[in-house]
Structures are given as structure tokens and as C-alpha cells.
Design a protein around this motif. Sequence first.
Motif, short mmCIF file in Angstrom:
data_model
loop_
_atom_site.label_atom_id
_atom_site.label_comp_id
_atom_site.label_asym_id
_atom_site.label_seq_id
_atom_site.Cartn_x
_atom_site.Cartn_y
_atom_site.Cartn_z
N ALA A 28 0.84 -1.20 0.00
CA ALA A 28 0.00 0.00 0.00
C ALA A 28 0.88 1.25 0.00
O ALA A 28 0.58 2.23 -0.70
CB ALA A 28 -0.93 -0.01 1.21
N ARG A 29 1.96 1.24 0.76
CA ARG A 29 2.86 2.40 0.83
C ARG A 29 3.53 2.63 -0.53
O ARG A 29 3.60 3.77 -1.01
CB ARG A 29 3.93 2.16 1.90
N GLN A 30 4.00 1.58 -1.16
CA GLN A 30 4.64 1.72 -2.47
C GLN A 30 3.64 2.24 -3.49
O GLN A 30 3.97 3.15 -4.27
CB GLN A 30 5.20 0.37 -2.93
N LEU A 31 2.43 1.72 -3.47
CA LEU A 31 1.40 2.17 -4.41
C LEU A 31 1.02 3.63 -4.15
O LEU A 31 0.86 4.42 -5.08
CB LEU A 31 0.17 1.28 -4.34
N GLN A 36 1.26 9.12 -6.01
CA GLN A 36 1.58 10.52 -5.72
C GLN A 36 2.54 11.09 -6.76
O GLN A 36 2.36 12.20 -7.25
CB GLN A 36 2.18 10.64 -4.31
N VAL A 37 3.53 10.30 -7.12
CA VAL A 37 4.53 10.75 -8.10
C VAL A 37 3.88 10.95 -9.47
O VAL A 37 4.20 11.91 -10.17
CB VAL A 37 5.71 9.75 -8.17
N TYR A 38 2.99 10.05 -9.84
CA TYR A 38 2.41 10.10 -11.18
C TYR A 38 1.20 11.00 -11.31
O TYR A 38 0.91 11.49 -12.40
CB TYR A 38 2.07 8.69 -11.67
N LYS A 92 7.91 2.69 -17.83
CA LYS A 92 7.47 1.43 -17.24
C LYS A 92 6.47 1.67 -16.10
O LYS A 92 5.48 0.94 -15.96
CB LYS A 92 8.67 0.63 -16.74
N GLY A 93 6.71 2.68 -15.30
CA GLY A 93 5.78 3.04 -14.23
C GLY A 93 4.45 3.52 -14.79
O GLY A 93 3.38 3.18 -14.26
N SER A 94 4.51 4.30 -15.86
CA SER A 94 3.28 4.78 -16.49
C SER A 94 2.45 3.62 -17.03
O SER A 94 1.22 3.59 -16.88
CB SER A 94 3.60 5.73 -17.65
N VAL A 95 3.11 2.65 -17.64
CA VAL A 95 2.41 1.49 -18.18
C VAL A 95 1.78 0.69 -17.04
O VAL A 95 0.61 0.26 -17.13
CB VAL A 95 3.37 0.61 -19.01
N TYR A 96 2.52 0.49 -15.93
CA TYR A 96 1.99 -0.25 -14.79
C TYR A 96 0.72 0.42 -14.26
O TYR A 96 -0.30 -0.24 -14.03
CB TYR A 96 3.03 -0.36 -13.67
N LEU A 97 0.77 1.74 -14.07
CA LEU A 97 -0.40 2.44 -13.53
C LEU A 97 -1.56 2.47 -14.52
O LEU A 97 -2.72 2.41 -14.12
CB LEU A 97 -0.03 3.85 -13.09
N GLU A 102 -6.98 0.20 -15.50
CA GLU A 102 -7.93 -0.65 -16.21
C GLU A 102 -8.57 -1.67 -15.27
O GLU A 102 -9.75 -1.97 -15.39
CB GLU A 102 -7.26 -1.36 -17.39
N LEU A 103 -7.78 -2.19 -14.32
CA LEU A 103 -8.33 -3.13 -13.34
C LEU A 103 -9.36 -2.44 -12.45
O LEU A 103 -10.40 -3.02 -12.11
CB LEU A 103 -7.22 -3.73 -12.48
#
Length: 161
Positions: A28-31, A36-38, A92-97, A102-103
Amino acid sequence: MARNLKALGLWRTALVASVRQDGPDLSARQLAILLQVYLTDPPHTVRGLASLLNISKPAVTRALDRLSVLGFVKRKRDAEDKRNVLVQRTVKGSVYLSDFAELVIAAGAVTADDMAQLRTDDAMAAAAKARMEADLQAPPQPGGLGDAAMDAMTVMEASAS
């Protein structure tokens, strides 16, 4: 309470789908740090993230270590103030988010049961409105609310629960 349970159910559905995928399993902290960054304008610093999330700088650093290893963020020394480390976005972070979004969207998709309930609620509200308009055109009844006003209150009470 029902609204809270529905919101938590949507969140659970999105998280379960995320965990079932082949990708990384973020805390949860990492997410929270990644979002926040994105989702907010840069610059982002360890100090700023720690302050904003009300957690220690070492906790932010540990989370950023993991996010950096995954390639979701990168760190760079601030050219103007060498004491600051800037946290930057990556493709890569943008793609992950984007995939995670989508989920979340899929978890919140409207089901056939949801649509049936909406149609029922809309029909009840329309009927109550029609009766209220009819009551407004009829001569006033001494001693209280008309049937339509009572129906409207019943609909409001039912939809609140």
C-alpha cells in the motif's frame, strides 16, 4: 454502510486482479508513493513525499528502492541543490499504472443487477414525482402532507438505506 461496502468491494476486486497478474505485488505504501509521483505535478523529493504521506524519510527511501528496482521510478540528484534527490517518472511506471487503472475500471463496471436496480429506483422516483405534481394541482388537503409527498419521502428513505 452499503456504499462503504461497495467501495471496499471494488477496491478488493481491483487488488485481487492485480495480485493475480504476473506483475509485481506492491505494498500500500509503495502504491501510494507511486500514485503521488504520477498523479501530481513534479518535482517530487524524498522529503516532500515523507511530509505529504506523514511517514519517515527512511520509509519513503525503502519504498523508492523497490520501485526503482522495478523500473517504476528513477532518482536523480537535484542539480540546483545536491542535498535533494528528485523522484522521476518512467515509461514502465506509467504502463503499470495504466494497466492498474484498467483493473479499477473493470472492478467498477456496472453489472446487469446494478442496471436493474437503477431502473427500479428511476421508476419509483418518476412515479413519486408524477403523484407529487398531481397533488400540487389538486386543492390542498387540510391536516398534512399529500400522498405524493409521503411517497417521495418513502423513496428517499429507501434509497438512503
